[in-house]
Design a protein around this motif. Structure first.
Motif, PDB file in Angstrom:
ATOM      1  N   PRO A 201       0.827  -1.220   0.000  1.00 41.66           N
ATOM      2  CA  PRO A 201       0.000   0.000   0.000  1.00 41.66           C
ATOM      3  C   PRO A 201       0.857   1.264   0.000  1.00 41.66           C
ATOM      4  N   GLN A 202       0.427   2.248  -0.785  1.00 44.76           N
ATOM      5  CA  GLN A 202       1.188   3.479  -0.930  1.00 44.76           C
ATOM      6  C   GLN A 202       0.532   4.664  -0.231  1.00 44.76           C
ATOM      7  N   SER A 203      -0.518   4.404   0.520  1.00 36.12           N
ATOM      8  CA  SER A 203      -1.177   5.468   1.279  1.00 36.12           C
ATOM      9  C   SER A 203      -1.826   4.866   2.515  1.00 36.12           C
ATOM     10  N   ALA A 204      -2.130   5.722   3.483  1.00 32.88           N
ATOM     11  CA  ALA A 204      -2.795   5.255   4.701  1.00 32.88           C
ATOM     12  C   ALA A 204      -4.185   4.727   4.387  1.00 32.88           C
ATOM     13  N   ALA A 205      -4.866   5.375   3.432  1.00 36.86           N
ATOM     14  CA  ALA A 205      -6.217   4.936   3.062  1.00 36.86           C
ATOM     15  C   ALA A 205      -6.196   3.540   2.448  1.00 36.86           C
ATOM     16  N   GLU A 206      -5.214   3.286   1.581  1.00 32.38           N
ATOM     17  CA  GLU A 206      -5.106   1.965   0.963  1.00 32.38           C
ATOM     18  C   GLU A 206      -4.760   0.910   2.016  1.00 32.38           C
ATOM     19  N   HIS A 207      -3.865   1.255   2.924  1.00 35.29           N
ATOM     20  CA  HIS A 207      -3.476   0.332   3.987  1.00 35.29           C
ATOM     21  C   HIS A 207      -4.686  -0.033   4.851  1.00 35.29           C
ATOM     22  N   HIS A 208      -5.506   0.964   5.174  1.00 34.34           N
ATOM     23  CA  HIS A 208      -6.694   0.725   5.992  1.00 34.34           C
ATOM     24  C   HIS A 208      -7.693  -0.159   5.248  1.00 34.34           C
ATOM     25  N   ALA A 209      -7.885   0.103   3.947  1.00 32.76           N
ATOM     26  CA  ALA A 209      -8.835  -0.690   3.161  1.00 32.76           C
ATOM     27  C   ALA A 209      -8.405  -2.149   3.080  1.00 32.76           C
ATOM     28  N   ILE A 210      -7.105  -2.373   2.959  1.00 37.93           N
ATOM     29  CA  ILE A 210      -6.578  -3.740   2.912  1.00 37.93           C
ATOM     30  C   ILE A 210      -6.814  -4.451   4.238  1.00 37.93           C
ATOM     31  N   GLU A 211      -6.563  -3.749   5.336  1.00 38.54           N
ATOM     32  CA  GLU A 211      -6.797  -4.337   6.655  1.00 38.54           C
ATOM     33  C   GLU A 211      -8.268  -4.652   6.878  1.00 38.54           C
ATOM     34  N   GLU A 212      -9.140  -3.758   6.383  1.00 41.22           N
ATOM     35  CA  GLU A 212     -10.584  -3.973   6.535  1.00 41.22           C
ATOM     36  C   GLU A 212     -11.034  -5.246   5.838  1.00 41.22           C
ATOM     37  N   ARG A 213     -10.410  -5.558   4.722  1.00 46.29           N
ATOM     38  CA  ARG A 213     -10.776  -6.781   4.009  1.00 46.29           C
ATOM     39  C   ARG A 213     -10.122  -8.016   4.617  1.00 46.29           C
ATOM     40  N   GLY A 214      -9.130  -7.803   5.464  1.00 45.28           N
ATOM     41  CA  GLY A 214      -8.474  -8.931   6.113  1.00 45.28           C
ATOM     42  C   GLY A 214      -7.321  -9.516   5.335  1.00 45.28           C
ATOM     43  N   LEU A 215      -6.761  -8.760   4.387  1.00 41.12           N
ATOM     44  CA  LEU A 215      -5.620  -9.228   3.612  1.00 41.12           C
ATOM     45  C   LEU A 215      -4.329  -8.995   4.390  1.00 41.12           C
ATOM     46  N   ASP A 216      -3.376  -9.878   4.220  1.00 39.92           N
ATOM     47  CA  ASP A 216      -2.106  -9.825   4.941  1.00 39.92           C
ATOM     48  C   ASP A 216      -1.045  -9.184   4.045  1.00 39.92           C
ATOM     49  N   ILE A 217      -0.579  -7.995   4.419  1.00 41.98           N
ATOM     50  CA  ILE A 217       0.415  -7.304   3.584  1.00 41.98           C
ATOM     51  C   ILE A 217       1.807  -7.917   3.738  1.00 41.98           C
ATOM     52  N   ARG A 218       1.988  -8.803   4.688  1.00 48.25           N
ATOM     53  CA  ARG A 218       3.293  -9.450   4.872  1.00 48.25           C
ATOM     54  C   ARG A 218       3.413 -10.746   4.067  1.00 48.25           C
ATOM     55  N   ARG A 219       2.302 -11.268   3.593  1.00 45.40           N
ATOM     56  CA  ARG A 219       2.319 -12.550   2.891  1.00 45.40           C
ATOM     57  C   ARG A 219       2.985 -12.429   1.520  1.00 45.40           C
ATOM     58  N   VAL A 220       3.911 -13.316   1.243  1.00 45.44           N
ATOM     59  CA  VAL A 220       4.550 -13.373  -0.068  1.00 45.44           C
ATOM     60  C   VAL A 220       3.779 -14.363  -0.936  1.00 45.44           C
ATOM     61  N   LEU A 221       3.273 -13.879  -2.042  1.00 40.50           N
ATOM     62  CA  LEU A 221       2.448 -14.680  -2.942  1.00 40.50           C
ATOM     63  C   LEU A 221       3.279 -15.216  -4.106  1.00 40.50           C
ATOM     64  N   THR A 222       2.921 -16.395  -4.572  1.00 41.04           N
ATOM     65  CA  THR A 222       3.528 -16.967  -5.774  1.00 41.04           C
ATOM     66  C   THR A 222       2.490 -16.992  -6.889  1.00 41.04           C
ATOM     67  N   CYS A 223       2.920 -17.398  -8.075  1.00 44.10           N
ATOM     68  CA  CYS A 223       1.971 -17.537  -9.190  1.00 44.10           C
ATOM     69  C   CYS A 223       0.831 -18.482  -8.829  1.00 44.10           C
ATOM     70  N   ASN A 224       1.157 -19.561  -8.121  1.00 45.07           N
ATOM     71  CA  ASN A 224       0.128 -20.529  -7.755  1.00 45.07           C
ATOM     72  C   ASN A 224      -0.899 -19.940  -6.805  1.00 45.07           C
ATOM     73  N   ASP A 225      -0.495 -18.971  -5.991  1.00 49.64           N
ATOM     74  CA  ASP A 225      -1.435 -18.302  -5.098  1.00 49.64           C
ATOM     75  C   ASP A 225      -2.378 -17.383  -5.864  1.00 49.64           C
ATOM     76  N   MET A 226      -1.859 -16.760  -6.904  1.00 44.42           N
ATOM     77  CA  MET A 226      -2.651 -15.789  -7.665  1.00 44.42           C
ATOM     78  C   MET A 226      -3.416 -16.421  -8.813  1.00 44.42           C
ATOM     79  N   VAL A 227      -2.899 -17.524  -9.337  1.00 46.35           N
ATOM     80  CA  VAL A 227      -3.540 -18.248 -10.442  1.00 46.35           C
ATOM     81  C   VAL A 227      -3.532 -19.719 -10.075  1.00 46.35           C
ATOM     82  N   ALA A 228      -4.652 -20.214  -9.566  1.00 43.41           N
ATOM     83  CA  ALA A 228      -4.699 -21.554  -8.975  1.00 43.41           C
ATOM     84  C   ALA A 228      -5.068 -22.641  -9.979  1.00 43.41           C
ATOM     85  N   THR A 229      -4.514 -22.576 -11.173  1.00 41.51           N
ATOM     86  CA  THR A 229      -4.789 -23.580 -12.196  1.00 41.51           C
ATOM     87  C   THR A 229      -3.799 -23.432 -13.339  1.00 41.51           C
TER      88      THR A 229
END
Length: 333
Positions: free
Chosen positions: A243-271
């Motif tokens: 996130p590049q702003s406080a508003a974006e950071h707050h919106a991400i937290e509200e949805r419950g997404l983890d900004i520390r999680r490292v994603l791979t292709c398999n996480d983003m495209v599960a097929t």
């Protein structure tokens, strides 16, 4: 995730949408009219997508990239019926490049079975690291948080190169000043781009191409689209929400997404059942831009099918409406 058997011709059908977007957008090259250029591409792509034989649901739409999106937004239905699919699109990747008449603008789209693509909304930005299949096995999650020199040394060693032989694609943004300085201090060469990190990711994922690695923070929506291409090419991608702003950071937290999680292709495209297509709008390292003649347009497109690791490059000729008839109609009182 739904089990859906996509036709092996899905890529050939989908590329019609990027061709239509590219032909419409290319008319606005160098005119400095950002909104009109994107609207033309978006309208042409949406109209073509609605003619395709699938039950599509846009997972990543234009609202993450534009202040006033008009049509291709998340949740929009596309297609006229058929297998249920997720759709991700960017009618113009590199809009700034297009309106300034610079190289590298492309139109892109990808499809996968319903539920296979991860949506990063409401995140707008994502840190990314992309390499080809030659380096994919050596990439570890720690690469994303490590000093650039350490990661580049790992990549160079895996490729059997010197660090000075590497080319690193980075978006030319103020947020990347420190990253660029790190890369240069390590001795690698930097390819700075004004825009278009989907194309940059594809170049980095292609073995033997002009780019060895993509690094830096870009659009989250573009990251999901890029992941479709990287997985189809057998490359590797690491990503983390940035996130590049406080508003974006707050919106991400509200949805419950983890900004520390490292994603791979398999996480983003599960097929592996995914198709990625792109058509050049302006000339670039990846694709040629649209060529216009009086009665036709010529396009250059890329079709990737993950399941078979097939890469097709297509040159197509499209007949345009009769110019004399159009001009005659315009002159009518």
């Amino acid at each position: 995730m739904s089990v859906t058997q996509l036709s092996r011709n899905t890529g050939l059908d989908l590329v019609r949408a990027t061709e239509a977007a590219a032909i419409s957008a290319g008319r606005w090259m160098g005119l400095g009219r950002r909104n009109e250029a994107n609207a033309a591409a978006e309208h042409a792509m949406a109209a073509t997508l609605d003619l395709l034989d699938f039950d599509g649901w846009i997972v990543v739409g234009e609202e993450g990239r534009l202040k006033s999106p008009s049509g291709l937004i998340s949740g929009r239905h596309v297609g006229r019926g058929g297998p249920p699919v997720d759709v991700v699109v960017d009618p113009v990747d590199g809009l700034r490049l297009l309106v300034q008449g610079r190289s590298g603008a492309i139109a892109v789209a990808a499809v996968a079975p319903r539920g296979a693509l991860w949506s990063p909304a409401p995140a707008a930005y994502m840190e990314k690291l992309v390499v080809s299949r030659e380096t994919a096995h050596a990439l570890v999650p720690e690469c994303l948080g490590a000093p650039a020199g350490w990661t580049l040394a790992l990549i160079a060693r895996t490729l059997g190169k010197e660090i000075r032989d590497l080319v690193v694609f980075v978006l030319d943004r103020p947020r990347h000043v420190d990253l660029v300085n790190e890369i240069r201090a390590a001795g690698a060469r930097v390819m700075l781009a004004d825009d278009g990190d989907i194309a940059g990711a594809v170049l980095a994922a292609m073995p033997g191409g002009p780019v060895d690695v993509l690094m830096g923070i870009g659009g989250a929506a573009e990251g999901i689209i890029a992941a479709c291409a990287v997985r189809s090419l057998g490359g590797a991608m690491l990503a983390r929400l940035a996130p590049q702003s406080a508003a974006e950071h707050h919106a991400i937290e509200e949805r419950g997404l983890d900004i520390r999680r490292v994603l791979t292709c398999n996480d983003m495209v599960a097929t592996n059942e995914v198709f990625f297509v792109a058509t050049g709008i302006t000339d670039g390292l990846l694709l040629h831009g649209v060529r216009y003649q009086r009665d036709r347009a010529e396009t250059n497109s890329l079709i990737l099918r993950c399941e078979t690791r097939t890469r097709r490059v297509i040159y197509a000729e499209h007949l345009l409406p009769d110019v004399d008839a159009v001009l005659s109609k315009e002159r009518e009182p």
